[in-house]
Structures are given as structure tokens and as C-alpha cells.
Design an enzyme around this catalytic site. Structure first.
Site, mmCIF file in Angstrom:
data_model
loop_
_atom_site.group_PDB
_atom_site.id
_atom_site.type_symbol
_atom_site.label_atom_id
_atom_site.label_comp_id
_atom_site.label_asym_id
_atom_site.label_seq_id
_atom_site.Cartn_x
_atom_site.Cartn_y
_atom_site.Cartn_z
ATOM 1 N N SER A 1 0.802 -1.228 0.000
ATOM 2 C CA SER A 1 0.000 0.000 0.000
ATOM 3 C C SER A 1 0.832 1.273 0.000
ATOM 4 O O SER A 1 0.323 2.338 -0.370
ATOM 5 C CB SER A 1 -0.937 0.022 1.216
ATOM 6 O OG SER A 1 -0.194 -0.038 2.423
ATOM 7 N N HIS B 1 0.155 5.250 6.958
ATOM 8 C CA HIS B 1 0.834 5.778 5.771
ATOM 9 C C HIS B 1 1.264 7.232 5.928
ATOM 10 O O HIS B 1 0.528 8.045 6.490
ATOM 11 C CB HIS B 1 -0.092 5.644 4.551
ATOM 12 C CG HIS B 1 -0.544 4.237 4.315
ATOM 13 N ND1 HIS B 1 -1.758 3.778 4.763
ATOM 14 C CD2 HIS B 1 0.067 3.198 3.712
ATOM 15 C CE1 HIS B 1 -1.883 2.496 4.439
ATOM 16 N NE2 HIS B 1 -0.783 2.124 3.812
ATOM 17 N N ASP C 1 -2.696 8.706 7.534
ATOM 18 C CA ASP C 1 -3.646 7.840 8.216
ATOM 19 C C ASP C 1 -2.899 6.978 9.233
ATOM 20 O O ASP C 1 -1.755 7.274 9.577
ATOM 21 C CB ASP C 1 -4.473 7.011 7.217
ATOM 22 C CG ASP C 1 -3.646 6.000 6.419
ATOM 23 O OD1 ASP C 1 -2.464 5.772 6.770
ATOM 24 O OD2 ASP C 1 -4.173 5.427 5.446
#
Length: 373
Positions: A44, A337, A334
Site C-alpha cells: 500500500s 501511511h 492515516d
């Protein structure tokens, strides 16, 4: 544990999409290969939107993701704006790579490269099973092979091989093998099977196979990022931290894994007789502004901009979450990240950092060297 064969719905879609893309190439005028291509593999931290096309819970295709992207809309990137590959493409003077599953990845856009990354994956196939259908690393390589077939149809096999050999490659793996596997539950299967040092050695042995497969597929200049400071992300602070300090067990795991990764890369390069693989010390790059956020213009390195609960570290970033007004002052976007601004600081080190951060050389040196050959 899903495999390529068991991904029924996504695979039908992906297969249909691949056929459609190949058909679209028929009769297309074959352009000359242009600037250096860029290929991205991993999780991600570098996914540009592939998971948008999959039946998975690991996705970022809803607000407020993308709030600072040029379109101000979610793209599938786990960021408020640009992510690492976007900023590296910017530094290379190229447009961002499209996700391999994007229907827009046709014709001359193939020459830019492609992004194969999928949020939730790890080095191991049992990492991220809770996310259902994600593109595991060897499946990403299967898509890379399909991409090369499409590229050959467009510009011919010899030129396609040259484009791949001359391309820059980024691979980012390892973090999920700890936070979404070994440390996911108090008594996970992997933590009962391995001590942290033994688990790290196992991961490195599997990662070596991954890097060698990438080399077999034509990659000749590969940046490999180590894990960041896993114990300092807001999600882990919310679940495990005392008084907001980075979680020692996860920090220890990263500090065992990362030096072993560098050592393995050095051994691989020695065996290959060339500096194919370049290690990026993401741990120290991140720790600089986690330890001294104000020095870098941040107000906090503990609280996520988007989220809820302690440190905004619980659950997902979503339309109902707390949202900071100025993303540029937060290290973390977040629970897991970095913000776009933090990513830009990381790319600065990738471009110009010393051997402490980029070994055996930084990206500016790579680009200067390769432009002469």
C-alpha cells in the site's frame, strides 16, 4: 489463502481486461521507446490504485483519500495526495505510472511503465489473507510478464527487452509481514512458529527469491526499500504504546530485518557482478522526522491526520473520521501511511541521500551514471 487460481471474480475481470488491452493494441502504430520507464511492485505504500479493481477491503477509493491530489478525488493511493512512486516519477521528469489493471494503460502509455503494487501484500503469501483478493508478489510478476507481451506487440520484442532492462524499478515489501501477520494478533501462527530473529531470517530468504525472480524478468536497476519504523505508526501507538512512545517489539523487528536486507542485497550484487539492487534505508529516513518533527516543519509525528481514537490510529480513514485542516504539518496521513509531504522528504533522501540512506548509491547518481551508458 487465496491463490491466483482461486481469485475467481477478480481473475475473470482481469483476464477479460488483459484480452481487451491486447486486442486494443492490434493495428496500433508502433512508436519509438521514449524516456526511461518505471516499474513499481509492492504494497500500500506504493499502490497507485490496483486494489480499486479487486474485491478487497484494502482500498483507498473513497474520501478523504486524495483530498490534496490534483483532482481532489480519491485514486486508490493511500495518501492525501501523491505517494512515493508519483514523486519519484516527478523527479525523473515522467508522468505517474498507471496501475496495471487500469483500462487506460494502453498504447504509448505502456512506454512510461506500470504500477503492479497491491495494498495488503507481503513477502509471504499468508500475509494479508484478511484482505481477501489482493495481488500477491508473484502474481504481480505474472502481470509483469503479461505487460512485457503487450509491450512487445507494440514496439517489438528487442525494443521491449531494452526498455525493461533500462527501466528503473521500485519494490516495497516487508512491513505487512510484521504488522499484518506476525504482530497481527497476540498469538499469531507465525509468532508461535518463529522468534523475531528467526522470522526475519526467514523473510530475508524468501525476499531473496523474489528479487532474483525480478532479475530473471529483466530488471537491472532496482531500488529496494526496507521497512519504516513499524512501532511508531499511529495504529501501533493506539493499540500498544505506553505514553505515546514507539512500540519496542516492532521497532526491534524492523531493526533486525533492515540490516539483514542490506546485507542480502550486497551479497546478491556481488554474485551478479553488478549493482543491480540499491537499498533504501526507509527506517532512518522516517525516524529523522519522527524524532524531530518540528525541525522538518511538522506539528506532530504521533497523531494521524485522518482517523479516530487515540492518535487517530484506530480503524480506517473514512468520510466520518477526524480530519486535520493542514496535511502538510502531519507526518502521518492515516494510521499507517505517510502524508504526501513526508513522502516528499523521503524522496529527497532517495534522490540525494548519503550511503547511510542509499546503498551503494542514491537515485541522482544512478540517473547520472545510466544516462552515460
Amino acid at each position: 489463502m487465496p491463490t491466483l487460481g482461486s481469485m475467481s471474480s477478480p481473475r475473470v475481470f482481469v483476464t477479460t481486461l488483459t484480452i481487451a488491452l491486447v486486442v486494443a493494441l492490434v493495428g496500433t502504430f508502433a512508436p519509438q521507446a521514449a524516456a526511461r520507464a518505471f516499474f513499481v511492485f509492492g504494497d500500500s505504500l506504493v499502490d497507485n490504485g490496483n486494489n480499486n479493481y479487486l474485491a478487497t477491503t484494502a482500498r483507498a477509493d473513497y474520501p478523504p483519500y486524495g483530498i490534496d491530489y490534483p483532482t481532489h478525488r480519491p485514486t486508490g493511493r493511500f495518501s492525501n495526495g501523491f505517494n512515493l512512486p508519483d514523486i519519484i516519477s516527478e523527479q525523473m521528469g515522467s508522468e505517474p505510472t498507471l496501475p496495471i489493471l487500469s483500462p487506460e494503460l494502453t498504447g504509448q502509455r505502456l512506454l512510461v511503465g506500470a504500477n503492479f503494487a497491491s495494498a495488503g501484500i507481503g513477502i509471504l503469501n499468508d500475509t494479508g489473507i484478511q484482505f481477501l483478493f489482493i495481488i500477491r508478489i508473484f502474481q504481480q510478476f505474472e502481470f509483469f510478464q503479461l505487460y512485457q507481451q503487450r509491450l512487445s506487440a507494440l514496439i517489438g520484442q528487442a525494443q521491449a527487452q531494452e526498455l525493461v532492462n533500462n527501466a528503473l524499478v521500485l519494490i516495497t515489501l516487508g512491513g505487512n509481514d510484521f504488522v499484518n501477520n506476525y504482530f497481527l494478533t497476540p498469538f499469531s501462527a507465525r509468532s508461535r512458529q518463529f522468534s523475531i530473529p528467526d522470522y526475519s531470517r526467514y523473510l530475508i530468504s524468501e525476499y531473496r527469491k523474489i528479487l532474483m525472480r525480478l532479475y530473471e524478468l529483466g530488471a537491472r536497476r532496482v531500488m529496494v526499500t526496507g521497512t519504516g519504523p513499524l512501532g511508531c505508526v499511529p495504529a501501533e501507538l493506539a493499540m500498544r504504546s505506553r505514553n505515546g512512545e514507539c512500540v519496542p517489539e516492532l521497532q526491534q523487528a524492523a531493526q533486525i530485518f533492515n540490516p539483514e536486507l542490506i546485507q542480502m542485497i550486497q551479497q546478491l550484487n556481488s554474485e551478479l557482478g553488478a549493482d543491480v539492487f540499491v537499498s533504501a534505508n526507509a527506517f532512518d529516513m522516517n525516524m529523522n522526522f519522527i524524532n524531530s518533527p518540528q525541525t522538518y516543519g511538522f506539528v506532530t509525528s504521533k497523531v494521524a491526520c485522518c482517523g479516530q481514537g487515540p492518535y487517530n490510529g484506530l480503524g480506517t480513514c473514512n468520510p466520518l473520521s477526524n480530519l486535520c485542516p493542514n496535511r502538510n504539518t502531519y507526518v502521518f496521513w492515516d494510521a499507517f501511511h505517510p502524508s504526501e509531504r513526508a513522502n516528499r522528504l523521503i524522496v529527497q533522501q532517495i534522490m540525494t541521500g548519503s550511503n547511510e540512506y542509499m546503498n551503494p548509491m542514491n537515485l541522482s547518481t544512478i540517473m547520472a551514471m545510466d544516462s552515460k551508458t
